[in-house]
Design an enzyme around this catalytic site. Structure first.
Site, short mmCIF file in Angstrom:
data_model
loop_
_atom_site.label_atom_id
_atom_site.label_comp_id
_atom_site.label_asym_id
_atom_site.label_seq_id
_atom_site.Cartn_x
_atom_site.Cartn_y
_atom_site.Cartn_z
N GLU A 198 0.88 -1.22 0.04
CA GLU A 198 -0.02 -0.18 0.11
C GLU A 198 0.83 1.31 0.01
OE1 GLU A 198 -4.04 -1.46 2.39
OE2 GLU A 198 -2.34 -0.77 3.71
N ASP A 199 1.97 1.28 0.73
CA ASP A 199 2.84 2.30 0.80
C ASP A 199 4.34 1.89 0.69
OD1 ASP A 199 3.55 5.01 1.41
OD2 ASP A 199 3.60 4.88 3.36
N PRO A 200 4.99 1.67 -0.26
CA PRO A 200 6.28 1.02 -0.43
C PRO A 200 7.40 2.13 0.31
CG PRO A 200 5.03 1.08 -2.58
CD PRO A 200 4.31 1.82 -1.61
#
Length: 446
Positions: A154-156
């Site tokens: 979702e949020d690397p």
């Protein structure tokens, strides 16, 4: 200065140990038909109790991270994060959560397939241990692992050239320790030459730098090393810096474990031209990492682990015997010169590691990221040998290159000798004698 061709725990493995499908996966009851409904309820109750505290801590960590930082490191705020996995109370809920996240578009199907494969193999490996709390251990560790894998999709998270282990608000270091610990048979594990590990710690306290030139076997090597040392040398285990290849900081199944280690991130020479148009970018990135390493060493009291072969050991294709892969002399010499130019006393020790049974690599080096993983429960070994001085070896050589090669061979020979000690201690290989300076490990489960 040339780039360091030194990846560490690579994200590759061979065929899956068990076939599976996201659409259909056997439950624990199906795997063990004799399990009654009463037993199933007891296991569920035990798991709920065992996991309650861990779940609360993880959720609190997530909320704290969002409130204080607004990002996991990738530069994008995390406004909402699915709790599908962290709230799972059974294997069925955990695996059905994969389908739910794929259908919601939050998880790519190929990543979900890899996650389920890891679950199946991890589950069977922990069951091999015979631990009475295996069900709770598997579900507790895998729910946290899945949750953080999804969070990174979702949020690397973006790794800097030098990455310092993330210990708060979520402790990624202990997450890795707790995840791999059930895979090690400590009653059949061995640490050689403990006195030298204490010697290394003393040198670090004096402000010296230490480099451990090692062979490399699994993607979990840094965690296995830490686990083998956590009882006797906990500070050494936690403060070690690993030279890491780019594969373990890009594979979503590896990244949460990488986030818990101190890393110097480089691109391996073996993968430098996998995508030719990216080669120049990789060389520049390696230059930045070398500068970071030089700055770190100038500060002193650093211990750096380096896989001098530039990759993992692999068995001989004919004999199927395992042995350390040959060392790359340019890699060893780069590290030696960095130590010498730091203006801080430095020492280079050979280190042997034997742990391939736990997570064996694929037979050949592969370009693709996200290969299948085999996982088993097995003993592991670690042994350090006395420091090897470059000036002493160079004094007997006429040319600079000859000295570099001779020094590399001396380190490799020492690692190979210690590796034979580990083979004897763990696998009982005939004709090999275990070092009297080592100790067998036997520690209770946590």
């Amino acid at each position: 200065m040339s780039s360091l061709p030194l990846p560490f725990f690579s994200s590759t493995c061979t065929r899956p140990a068990f076939p599976f499908s996201i659409k259909s996966s056997p439950s624990l009851v199906e795997l063990f038909p004799s399990t009654s409904k009463t037993t199933t309820r007891i296991c569920s109750s035990l798991f709920s109790s065992f996991k309650a505290k861990a779940t609360a801590e993880v959720i609190q960590d997530k909320e704290s991270a969002v409130a204080s930082a607004g990002s996991t490191g990738g530069g994008k705020p995390v406004l909402e994060h699915s709790r599908t996995f962290i709230e799972a109370r059974s294997e069925q809920e955990l695996l059905s959560g994969l389908r739910k996240e794929v259908e919601a578009g939050r998880l790519p199907p190929n990543v979900a397939a890899g996650m389920e494969e890891v679950y199946q193999n991890y589950r069977n490996a922990v069951f091999q241990s015979g631990h009475p709390a295996a069900v709770e251990i598997i579900l507790s560790n895998m729910t946290v692992a899945f949750d953080h894998m999804l969070l990174d999709v979702e949020d690397p998270f973006v790794f800097e050239p030098y990455h310092k282990a993330l210990r708060e608000p979520f402790d990624y270091y202990m997450f890795g320790q707790n995840y791999i610990r059930p895979l090690i048979d400590f009653r059949n594990s061995y640490v050689g030459n403990l006195s030298l590990f204490y010697e290394i710690e003393e040198k670090l306290k004096q402000g010296h730098n230490v480099v451990l030139v090692s062979n490399h076997q699994t993607e979990a090597d840094p965690i296995i090393i830490s686990l083998l040392l956590e009882k006797t040398n906990p500070q050494l285990a936690e403060n070690m810096i690993y030279v890491a290849g780019d594969r373990v900081i890009t594979d979503p199944l590896c990244k949460p474990f990488s986030m818990g280690r101190n890393l110097l991130c480089v691109y391996s020479k073996k993968h430098m031209y996998d995508i030719p148009e990216l080669a120049e970018m990789k060389r520049k990135a390696n230059t930045r990492s070398l500068k970071e390493m030089a700055l770190l060493l100038r500060g002193g009291s650093k211990v750096v682990w380096i896989a001098a072969s530039g990759g993992r050991d692999r068995p001989d294709p004919l004999t199927e015997e395992w042995y350390p892969a040959p060392f790359d002399s340019s890699s060893v010499d780069n590290m030696r010169r960095l130590i010498e130019h730091s203006n801080v006393p430095g020492h280079i020790y050979p280190l042997a590691l034997l742990c391939y049974d736990i997570m064996p690599p694929p037979p050949q080096v592969e370009k693709e990221i996200g290969e299948k993983r085999i996982i088993t429960f097995h003993g592991a070994g670690l042994s350090v040998a006395p420091e090897i001085s470059f000036p002493e070896i160079a004094a007997a050589c006429e040319k600079s290159k000859e000295a570099k090669d001779a020094y590399t061979q001396a380190l490799y020979k020492s690692v190979s000798e210690q590796y034979n000690v580990l083979e004897s201690a763990i696998h009982g290989k005939q004709g090999l004698e275990a070092s009297t300076a080592g100790v067998s490990l036997s520690q209770p489960w946590k």
